[in-house]
Write a protein that holds these residues in place. Structure first.
Motif: not given
Length: 302
Positions: A206-213, A217-223, A245-249
């Motif tokens: 999982p990503p850390t609880l930071k917005q950029n991370d 994570w959502f955009e850069g890895c298959s998981e 919530h993060l503006g991602l599709r």
């Protein structure tokens, strides 16, 4: 979506702040799991046996909703909104039960902050209204069709699970006719639906609880090709973050759920009932032991 859910959002889009409720629930030590895109279900007893229940929110009638909206938009009105539970809400079937975390006053269930009363209705066999729900349960054999991890890492499994093992659990119904079918299951001619127990797919990296991370994570890895993350906190609280919530599709053309092979495990000899020839149970029993590269590759012989 689960009804006993508290939100990490709104506000994440514009801020990095984690809400007080999430911190109170100890989100830093929670178990992150994949948020699966379907409709929420519940298993509890009905007519003396374990039954699948469909989500049905009790909603206000038109007049009450107008009154509630006027209250929400009038800033000078500081008084608390008062519902007349007996008169303000649309009727629900007699079998309706409120969700577990709903608050009561004078023996009446109270609406949540959205003016809804989350609840459940039992899914009867051959129900027309809940036909996709009823396709994944067999009350004679007392089993349900579930998708979960296989014992082998990186492999999914579809198998019948005793409803008694799912008692008091919430699950997600996914498939052909649910939420525009983001996982590409089945077809119009051969609809395919499955139950996924909530929390079944733990996120391994999982990503850390930071917005950029989280964004990376959502955009850069298959998981990260999932609808969202649900953190299961030790106090029972669930904290949810959706891609939106993060503006991602969402949905995505290739989901993480469809990147893993799946095996069918269906030992027909365990069940002393004949499955109807057109039922999912019959089709899956004929595929026992078969393996597919992806969920969307599962096809039944005509």
């Amino acid at each position: 979506d689960s009804t006993d859910t508290k939100y990490l959002i709104p506000g994440f889009l514009a801020t990095e702040t984690i809400t007080g409720k999430a911190l109170e629930a100890d989100i830093y030590n929670a178990i992150p799991t994949e948020k699966v895109d379907g409709t929420c279900c519940y298993v509890t007893t009905y007519k003396g046996q374990p039954y699948l229940w469909a989500r049905l929110d009790r909603k206000p009638n038109k007049q009450a909703e107008k009154r509630f909206k006027r209250y929400l938009y009038s800033l000078e009105d500081c008084k608390e909104f008062v519902w007349n539970v007996k008169e303000d809400f649309k009727p629900v079937p007699d079998t309706w039960i409120p969700a577990k975390d709903i608050e009561f006053s004078n023996g009446n269930p109270l609406p949540d902050e959205n003016g809804h009363m989350p609840g459940w209705v039992p899914v009867e066999k051959n129900s027309k209204q809940y036909c996709w729900h009823s396709s994944v349960v067999n009350y004679e054999a007392e089993i349900a069709l579930a998708l979960k991890h296989h014992a082998d890492p990186g492999l999914l499994e579809i198998s019948p699970v005793p409803l008694s093992e799912m008692l008091e659990q919430t699950l997600e119904l996914i498939g052909t006719n649910i939420n525009a079918n983001p996982y590409g299951l089945g077809s119009k001619k051969q609809p395919l639906h499955l139950l996924v127990p909530h929390g079944a797919f733990e996120i391994k990296n999982p990503p850390t609880l930071k917005q950029n991370d989280i964004l990376s994570w959502f955009e850069g890895c298959s998981e990260g090709k999932v609808e969202g993350i649900v953190w299961h906190c030790h106090n029972g609280c669930l904290i949810k973050l959706h891609r939106h919530h993060l503006g991602l599709r969402w949905p995505l053309p290739d989901t993480y759920l469809n990147s893993q092979p799946v095996v069918i495990s269906f030992n027909r000899t365990k069940y002393d009932c004949d499955f109807e020839p057109r039922s999912l149970f019959h089709h899956f029993s004929n595929l026992d032991g078969q393996r597919f590269d992806r969920l969307k590759d599962i096809k039944f012989d005509a």
